[in-house]
Design a protein around this motif. Sequence first.
Motif, PDB file in Angstrom:
ATOM      1  N   ASN A 124       0.821  -1.338  -0.084  1.00  0.00           N
ATOM      2  CA  ASN A 124      -0.044   0.213  -0.159  1.00  0.00           C
ATOM      3  C   ASN A 124       0.806   1.195   0.117  1.00  0.00           C
ATOM      4  OD1 ASN A 124      -2.573  -1.545  -0.084  1.00  0.00           O
ATOM      5  ND2 ASN A 124      -2.607  -1.520   2.323  1.00  0.00           N
ATOM      6  N   SER A 125       1.844   1.197   0.843  1.00  0.00           N
ATOM      7  CA  SER A 125       2.793   2.373   0.822  1.00  0.00           C
ATOM      8  C   SER A 125       3.496   2.526  -0.669  1.00  0.00           C
ATOM      9  CB  SER A 125       3.948   1.980   1.585  1.00  0.00           C
ATOM     10  OG  SER A 125       5.061   3.373   1.769  1.00  0.00           O
ATOM     11  N   TYR A 126       4.157   1.529  -1.208  1.00  0.00           N
ATOM     12  CA  TYR A 126       4.456   1.638  -2.625  1.00  0.00           C
ATOM     13  C   TYR A 126       3.570   2.144  -3.516  1.00  0.00           C
ATOM     14  CZ  TYR A 126       8.823  -0.346  -1.086  1.00  0.00           C
ATOM     15  OH  TYR A 126      10.022  -0.883  -0.391  1.00  0.00           O
ATOM     16  N   GLU A 127       2.180   1.785  -3.467  1.00  0.00           N
ATOM     17  CA  GLU A 127       1.149   2.267  -4.178  1.00  0.00           C
ATOM     18  C   GLU A 127       0.946   3.652  -4.158  1.00  0.00           C
ATOM     19  OE1 GLU A 127      -1.799   2.703  -6.939  1.00  0.00           O
ATOM     20  OE2 GLU A 127      -0.528   1.206  -6.744  1.00  0.00           O
ATOM     21  N   GLU A 128       0.804   4.058  -2.807  1.00  0.00           N
ATOM     22  CA  GLU A 128       0.884   5.607  -2.773  1.00  0.00           C
ATOM     23  C   GLU A 128       1.931   6.247  -3.311  1.00  0.00           C
ATOM     24  OE1 GLU A 128      -0.524   9.288  -1.323  1.00  0.00           O
ATOM     25  OE2 GLU A 128      -1.421   7.238  -1.652  1.00  0.00           O
ATOM     26  N   ASN A 129       3.243   5.676  -3.263  1.00  0.00           N
ATOM     27  CA  ASN A 129       4.191   6.403  -3.984  1.00  0.00           C
ATOM     28  C   ASN A 129       4.335   6.401  -5.548  1.00  0.00           C
ATOM     29  OD1 ASN A 129       5.579   6.456  -1.456  1.00  0.00           O
ATOM     30  ND2 ASN A 129       6.970   4.974  -1.822  1.00  0.00           N
ATOM     31  N   VAL A 130       3.606   5.478  -6.022  1.00  0.00           N
ATOM     32  CA  VAL A 130       3.325   5.220  -7.383  1.00  0.00           C
ATOM     33  C   VAL A 130       2.425   6.431  -7.674  1.00  0.00           C
ATOM     34  CG1 VAL A 130       2.501   3.872  -9.322  1.00  0.00           C
ATOM     35  CG2 VAL A 130       4.187   2.870  -7.786  1.00  0.00           C
ATOM     36  N   ARG A 131       1.390   6.498  -6.871  1.00  0.00           N
ATOM     37  CA  ARG A 131       0.242   7.638  -7.316  1.00  0.00           C
ATOM     38  C   ARG A 131       0.792   8.775  -7.180  1.00  0.00           C
ATOM     39  NH1 ARG A 131      -2.986  10.971  -4.752  1.00  0.00           N
ATOM     40  NH2 ARG A 131      -2.301  10.607  -2.923  1.00  0.00           N
ATOM     41  N   MET A 132       1.835   9.303  -6.338  1.00  0.00           N
ATOM     42  CA  MET A 132       2.369  10.676  -6.224  1.00  0.00           C
ATOM     43  C   MET A 132       3.422  10.814  -7.530  1.00  0.00           C
ATOM     44  SD  MET A 132       1.021  11.868  -3.775  1.00  0.00           S
ATOM     45  CE  MET A 132       2.070  13.434  -3.572  1.00  0.00           C
ATOM     46  N   SER A 133       4.195   9.653  -7.625  1.00  0.00           N
ATOM     47  CA  SER A 133       5.024   9.963  -8.950  1.00  0.00           C
ATOM     48  C   SER A 133       4.050  10.067 -10.239  1.00  0.00           C
ATOM     49  CB  SER A 133       5.966   8.481  -8.844  1.00  0.00           C
ATOM     50  OG  SER A 133       6.594   8.474  -7.964  1.00  0.00           O
ATOM     51  N   ARG A 134       2.985   9.431 -10.331  1.00  0.00           N
ATOM     52  CA  ARG A 134       2.250   9.614 -11.344  1.00  0.00           C
ATOM     53  C   ARG A 134       1.660  11.046 -11.599  1.00  0.00           C
ATOM     54  NH1 ARG A 134      -0.178   4.786 -13.610  1.00  0.00           N
ATOM     55  NH2 ARG A 134      -2.034   5.686 -14.091  1.00  0.00           N
ATOM     56  N   MET A 135       1.535  11.528 -10.401  1.00  0.00           N
ATOM     57  CA  MET A 135       0.928  12.988 -10.389  1.00  0.00           C
ATOM     58  C   MET A 135       2.132  13.816 -10.873  1.00  0.00           C
ATOM     59  SD  MET A 135      -1.652  12.850  -7.363  1.00  0.00           S
ATOM     60  CE  MET A 135      -0.688  14.435  -6.552  1.00  0.00           C
ATOM     61  N   VAL A 136       3.274  13.659 -10.363  1.00  0.00           N
ATOM     62  CA  VAL A 136       4.558  14.483 -10.647  1.00  0.00           C
ATOM     63  C   VAL A 136       4.703  14.236 -12.365  1.00  0.00           C
ATOM     64  CG1 VAL A 136       6.937  14.597 -10.295  1.00  0.00           C
ATOM     65  CG2 VAL A 136       5.567  14.481  -8.311  1.00  0.00           C
ATOM     66  N   TYR A 137       4.715  13.086 -12.789  1.00  0.00           N
ATOM     67  CA  TYR A 137       5.014  13.049 -14.249  1.00  0.00           C
ATOM     68  C   TYR A 137       3.816  13.631 -15.031  1.00  0.00           C
ATOM     69  CZ  TYR A 137       4.900  11.059 -18.815  1.00  0.00           C
ATOM     70  OH  TYR A 137       4.873  11.055 -20.170  1.00  0.00           O
ATOM     71  N   ASN A 138       2.474  13.612 -14.644  1.00  0.00           N
ATOM     72  CA  ASN A 138       1.531  14.399 -15.615  1.00  0.00           C
ATOM     73  C   ASN A 138       1.674  15.731 -15.267  1.00  0.00           C
ATOM     74  OD1 ASN A 138       0.132  12.220 -16.559  1.00  0.00           O
ATOM     75  ND2 ASN A 138      -1.215  12.075 -14.845  1.00  0.00           N
ATOM     76  N   ASP A 139       2.104  16.376 -14.056  1.00  0.00           N
ATOM     77  CA  ASP A 139       2.495  17.806 -14.135  1.00  0.00           C
ATOM     78  C   ASP A 139       3.454  18.170 -15.243  1.00  0.00           C
ATOM     79  OD1 ASP A 139       0.435  18.332 -12.275  1.00  0.00           O
ATOM     80  OD2 ASP A 139       1.819  18.155 -10.472  1.00  0.00           O
ATOM     81  N   THR A 140       4.639  17.226 -15.039  1.00  0.00           N
ATOM     82  CA  THR A 140       5.747  17.664 -15.933  1.00  0.00           C
ATOM     83  C   THR A 140       5.251  17.505 -17.387  1.00  0.00           C
ATOM     84  OG1 THR A 140       7.180  16.664 -14.390  1.00  0.00           O
ATOM     85  CG2 THR A 140       7.989  16.939 -16.520  1.00  0.00           C
TER      86      THR A 140
END
Length: 185
Positions: A124-140
């Motif tokens: 679950n922790s890694y899933e949250e990290n992936v979710r945050m990384s996905r948001m950073v990618y989409n912003d970029t």
Amino acid sequence: MTAGIIILAVIAVVGLYFVNTQRSLVQLDENCKNALSQIEVQLNSRWDALLALAKTASQYAKHESETLINTINARRQATVATADDVNQQQGELTQVMGRLMAIGEAYPELKANDLFLKTMDSVNSYEENVRMSRMVYNDTATKMNRAVRMWPSSIVAGMLHFTERAYLKTDKEEKKDMPDLFPQA
């Protein structure tokens, strides 16, 4: 003489703009690549956690877990180079997670196992990290896409073959159908 100076000044301004825009586009492109790389790291960590979860479940459901372990080992070797790769891996992760949750539902003593619970927390922790990384990618990707599409930087982007980046999508149906191992009371 004055016309020559004006022409040289215009050429110098256009040249400086071209160089500045090229540098900005390269920086945005590298930021997109870096964001995808961060997602790949997080996905690999999640695959590792799922592998540990499958190994824990193997004590209870040997045949089902062996199949999952083989599947996880095969899929965690995949690289992430595009948004489509991320979306594909996310779908595969969701399928494997669903199968692991089904095993957990079939074996209540597994759901009570401390190692299983701790490993599930890390998943679950890694899933949250992936979710945050996905948001950073989409912003970029948004910043890159704006630079590629907006005039006059679109002219430089076209000349240098910079293209828009695809966005990462979340499949709402997958999220809705995901079993909840730890329902909130």
